[in-house]
Write a protein that holds these residues in place. Structure first.
Motif, mmCIF file in Angstrom:
data_model
loop_
_atom_site.group_PDB
_atom_site.id
_atom_site.type_symbol
_atom_site.label_atom_id
_atom_site.label_comp_id
_atom_site.label_asym_id
_atom_site.label_seq_id
_atom_site.Cartn_x
_atom_site.Cartn_y
_atom_site.Cartn_z
ATOM 1 N N ILE B 241 32.808 34.117 79.236
ATOM 2 C CA ILE B 241 31.660 33.519 79.909
ATOM 3 C C ILE B 241 31.586 32.013 79.591
ATOM 4 N N VAL B 242 31.955 31.631 78.355
ATOM 5 C CA VAL B 242 31.925 30.208 77.996
ATOM 6 C C VAL B 242 32.989 29.456 78.800
ATOM 7 N N SER B 243 34.202 30.027 78.855
ATOM 8 C CA SER B 243 35.257 29.388 79.633
ATOM 9 C C SER B 243 34.839 29.256 81.086
ATOM 10 N N ALA B 244 34.170 30.302 81.617
ATOM 11 C CA ALA B 244 33.749 30.263 83.014
ATOM 12 C C ALA B 244 32.776 29.118 83.247
ATOM 13 N N ILE B 245 31.836 28.951 82.323
ATOM 14 C CA ILE B 245 30.856 27.875 82.502
ATOM 15 C C ILE B 245 31.512 26.521 82.365
ATOM 16 N N LEU B 246 32.390 26.372 81.374
ATOM 17 C CA LEU B 246 33.035 25.070 81.172
ATOM 18 C C LEU B 246 33.862 24.704 82.387
ATOM 19 N N SER B 247 34.656 25.653 82.882
ATOM 20 C CA SER B 247 35.540 25.343 83.997
ATOM 21 C C SER B 247 34.785 25.296 85.311
ATOM 22 N N GLY B 248 33.765 26.168 85.437
ATOM 23 C CA GLY B 248 33.064 26.250 86.698
ATOM 24 C C GLY B 248 32.105 25.101 86.905
ATOM 25 N N VAL B 249 31.322 24.790 85.871
ATOM 26 C CA VAL B 249 30.249 23.823 86.060
ATOM 27 C C VAL B 249 30.441 22.568 85.220
ATOM 28 N N GLN B 250 30.776 22.756 83.918
ATOM 29 C CA GLN B 250 30.674 21.609 83.020
ATOM 30 C C GLN B 250 31.676 20.515 83.371
ATOM 31 N N VAL B 251 32.901 20.871 83.748
ATOM 32 C CA VAL B 251 33.892 19.839 84.033
ATOM 33 C C VAL B 251 33.521 19.082 85.318
ATOM 34 N N LYS B 252 32.704 19.721 86.171
ATOM 35 C CA LYS B 252 32.252 19.051 87.391
ATOM 36 C C LYS B 252 31.297 17.910 87.071
ATOM 37 N N VAL B 253 30.694 17.945 85.880
ATOM 38 C CA VAL B 253 29.849 16.827 85.459
ATOM 39 C C VAL B 253 30.663 15.541 85.493
ATOM 40 N N GLY B 254 31.909 15.601 84.997
ATOM 41 C CA GLY B 254 32.771 14.425 85.009
ATOM 42 C C GLY B 254 33.026 13.937 86.425
ATOM 43 N N VAL B 255 33.354 14.884 87.328
ATOM 44 C CA VAL B 255 33.630 14.508 88.720
ATOM 45 C C VAL B 255 32.376 13.905 89.351
ATOM 46 N N TYR B 256 31.232 14.546 89.069
ATOM 47 C CA TYR B 256 29.963 14.064 89.616
ATOM 48 C C TYR B 256 29.656 12.648 89.124
ATOM 49 N N LEU B 257 29.883 12.414 87.820
ATOM 50 C CA LEU B 257 29.610 11.080 87.276
ATOM 51 C C LEU B 257 30.570 10.049 87.862
ATOM 52 N N LEU B 258 31.803 10.497 88.148
ATOM 53 C CA LEU B 258 32.766 9.595 88.769
ATOM 54 C C LEU B 258 32.226 9.119 90.122
ATOM 55 N N VAL B 259 31.622 10.049 90.885
ATOM 56 C CA VAL B 259 31.036 9.678 92.175
ATOM 57 C C VAL B 259 29.801 8.811 91.959
ATOM 58 N N ARG B 260 28.899 9.265 91.064
ATOM 59 C CA ARG B 260 27.638 8.572 90.820
ATOM 60 C C ARG B 260 27.862 7.160 90.280
ATOM 61 N N LEU B 261 28.597 7.050 89.159
ATOM 62 C CA LEU B 261 28.752 5.746 88.514
ATOM 63 C C LEU B 261 29.701 4.865 89.322
ATOM 64 N N GLY B 262 30.705 5.482 89.962
ATOM 65 C CA GLY B 262 31.542 4.704 90.868
ATOM 66 C C GLY B 262 30.690 4.097 91.969
ATOM 67 N N GLY B 263 29.680 4.874 92.440
ATOM 68 C CA GLY B 263 28.775 4.381 93.475
ATOM 69 C C GLY B 263 27.941 3.211 92.997
ATOM 70 N N VAL B 264 27.518 3.244 91.719
ATOM 71 C CA VAL B 264 26.718 2.146 91.183
ATOM 72 C C VAL B 264 27.522 0.843 91.231
ATOM 73 N N PHE B 265 28.827 0.935 90.931
ATOM 74 C CA PHE B 265 29.653 -0.272 90.911
ATOM 75 C C PHE B 265 30.246 -0.595 92.283
#
Lengths: 117, 540
Positions: B241-265
């Motif tokens: 269940i931990v692996s599922a959460i990390l791979s399913g949701v948590q790593v998407k935080v990085g992708v999301y921040l790439l879009v968000r912070l890339g957008g700021v710049f």
């Protein structure tokens, strides 16, 4: 000495950051790398504290005239960052203790060779 | 005008899981577990309501404690964060129900689980860069503890390496925030974007840009900074269940921040071509390493690296259709990789081994789990009528007649190759001594995830329109040519697997055994920073 006069304390903080980074890249001793990363973190904190530095400003508490107060935002944020840094370093050291008991080494290279396949 | 379901203030979403988990901690185990189930239901409801409000109403912006804008902690639910919040809320509820009867659900585990949920929801909703820093650190500490939860094998070493790598990245992030604050005087993302556009010489912010984006690239596990991800996601001592959460949701935080912070710049620096290339390299390196693994959780973990590369490749290509294809792949990947990790956890428990060569006949031994895993495999390989095909089709649409289209076929061939290896565990006669699982929760949630993968494929076009807004025709994804291409790629994948991969065992073993030490990883991080800095210098 023109270069030295040109530098200010923020630049020293950036220098400190890269000294820490150098340590993390070169030191094979695990404790030393943990210390290097801690130095990087603290250098970032020092840099942030100096972000809006004004000469002669007082602490941002009642008693200081509003126009002479230092910017409170970096101070409020950095107290958080310091606490976080301390807890992460504590956690790194705690995990290192377990690793050292288990594998009997404090060297990254030897440690890799001793890991279970 | 339809009526929208009522939503609470946004901070409820972030604070409910951790507050309830902290104050309910004195309860006995059973009651605590039921209380947290109710909390998960409430959070999932809030997430759905917030998503509906954002999608059909207006963006929600909340300034916590009524401070003025620019000083207050700001929470934002908009077109990007709404779907991510929806995904997180439902995903956590699903995984919670899945492991209702699991033996690892003790109180400490449950508390950490809820803490991670708060951190992830907070990250998606943050509209303020310092808040993002704090929540990233919180998530990092929680994950490090969850990684060594069962204290197996080299878990403590993995957790230490994970902590140190992420801590260096966060030091970069903090120094970057310091630079930004000194230059602009604000930390609020929307105000940062306005003020950066007004800068006289944009080159003053390339250093913070490179620092922050290096840290985010490490969080989203891009080449060459993904070394921590397989350790965290494939950790032998973390429950499925931990692996599922990390791979399913948590790593998407990085992708999301790439879009968000890339957008700021974005008003001053556009590094999309750089990240598209890095994404492609990540995708290729990821599947190569995945093929070399023997441990089924590590196959899946390295494959997550590959898929994140594909997502980053898609969202940085340029055309809108490829961007939304990448964003849809974020959700699809959460569904099928989450399902694959959950089922892998069950399979490992039942067979008592993690090596793919010792597991056979999952389909016959555990039909529902096996079928769900098969649906996950079909989804991830982009089989027609499964959701992966839709997002890959959209990404391909953005590449028409381009050299990148070939790249996409290479990535897909690699995906199929690693999953030919993975799916050998599903077929064949089952190992005799294994007893079948009889757990209704596991079966039900596996079936729900499996069906979601199929529905997300059949109604691919409408699903993108429903979740994100933009409408694209996905009919081309069901065309006969796509089916033929898929079958040909599958045949090629099977052929390559049996004629080449099986014959270079010694070479694969060498790849598998090879490890970089911490100093080398730091050198990679520094090099990535320097290259990104140079790129930004010339791109401005």
């Amino acid at each position: 000495m023109a270069l030295l006069e040109y530098l200010d304390i923020s630049d020293l903080a950036v220098g400190l950051f890269f000294i820490g980074l150098y340590g993390a890249m070169t030191q094979r001793n695990i404790i030393k790398t943990i210390m290097s990363v801690g130095i990087m973190d603290l250098a970032a904190v020092v840099f942030f504290m100096l972000a809006n530095y004004q000469d002669g400003a007082g602490p941002p508490i009642s008693g200081t005239p509003v126009d002479r107060m230092a910017d409170p935002v970096p101070q409020a944020l950095m107290i958080t960052a310091i606490v976080i840094g301390v807890s992460v370093i504590a956690m790194c050291l705690a995990t290192f203790m377990r690793v050292a008991y288990r594998y009997g080494t404090a060297d990254w290279n030897i440690l890799i060779r001793r890991l279970e396949k | 005008m339809m009526t929208l379901p009522p939503t609470g203030p946004l901070h409820l979403l972030v604070l409910t899981p951790v507050t309830v988990a902290a104050f309910g901690f004195f309860l006995p185990q059973r009651a605590y577990q039921r209380l947290l189930f109710l909390t998960n239901v409430v959070v999932a409801y809030l997430a759905v309501a917030t998503f509906i409000e954002v999608r059909w109403g207006a963006d929600i912006i909340e300034l916590v404690a009524q401070w003025r804008e620019g000083v207050a902690i700001k929470l934002v639910a908009d077109q990007y964060s709404g779907p991510m919040v929806l995904l997180t809320g439902l995903f956590f509820l699903g995984t919670y129900v899945f492991s209702t009867r699991a033996d690892y659900m003790d109180k400490v585990f449950l508390f950490l689980y809820m803490l991670l949920q708060s951190a992830i929801l907070g990250l998606f909703l943050s509209g303020d860069i310092f808040n993002i820093f704090v929540l990233l650190e919180l998530g990092m500490l929680t994950i490090a503890i969850l990684m060594m939860y069962k204290k197996e094998k080299q878990a403590v070493y993995d957790a230490m390496l994970y902590l140190m790598m992420n801590f260096i990245a966060m030091a970069f992030f903090l120094l970057g925030i310091g630079y930004l604050y000194r230059t602009t005087g604000v930390l609020d993302l929307a105000m940062l974007e306005q003020r950066l556009a007004l800068l006289e010489s944009p080159r003053t912010v390339i250093v913070p840009y490179a620092m922050i984006l290096t840290a985010v690239a490490l969080k989203s596990a891009l080449w060459p900074l993904f070394g921590w991800l397989p350790r965290a996601h494939g950790a032998p001592s973390a429950p499925g269940i931990v692996s599922a959460i990390l791979s399913g949701v948590q790593v998407k935080v990085g992708v999301y921040l790439l879009v968000r912070l890339g957008g700021v710049f974005s008003p001053i620096i556009d590094a999309a071509p750089f990240f598209a290339v890095i994404g492609f390299i990540t995708a290729v390196v990821g599947f190569m390493l995945a093929v070399a693994q023997k441990d089924i959780k590590l196959i899946l973990a390295y494959h997550t690296v590959s898929q994140v590369g594909l997502i980053v490749f898609g969202i940085n290509l340029g055309p809108d259709v490829a961007f939304w294809g990448g964003m849809y792949h974020v959700i699809n990947h959460a569904l099928f990789k989450g399902l694959l990790f959950l089922t892998a956890g069950v399979i490992i428990d039942q067979y008592g081994t993690r090596y793919y060569s010792e597991i056979r006949g999952v389909l016959r031994r555990m039909p529902i789990v096996g079928l769900a895993a098969l649906a996950g495999v079909l989804g991830i390989t982009g089989a027609p009528f499964f959701n992966g095909s839709i997002s890959k089709y959209f990404i391909q649409q953005g590449l028409q007649g381009n050299l990148g289209e070939l790249g996409l076929y290479i990535i897909n061939l690699g995906t199929i190759l690693s999953f030919v290896k993975y799916s050998t565990i599903l077929f064949g006669p089952p190992t005799p001594e294994v007893k079948p699982a009889r757990d209704p929760y596991i079966a039900a949630i596996s079936a729900v995830f499996g069906l979601a993968i199929l529905v997300g494929g059949i109604f691919g076009g409408p699903a993108v329109a429903l979740i994100y807004g933009p409408e694209y025709a996905a009919a081309g994804a069901f065309g006969l040519d796509k089916v033929i291409i898929f079958v040909l790629t599958l045949a090629l994948g099977v052929g390559v697997y049996y004629w080449i991969v099986l014959r270079i065992g010694a070479f694969l073993a060498a790849i598998r055994e090879f490890k970089f030490n911490f100093n080398q990883v730091t050198v990679f991080l520094t090099s990535f920073f320097v290259v990104l800095l140079a790129y930004a210098y010339f791109a401005v």
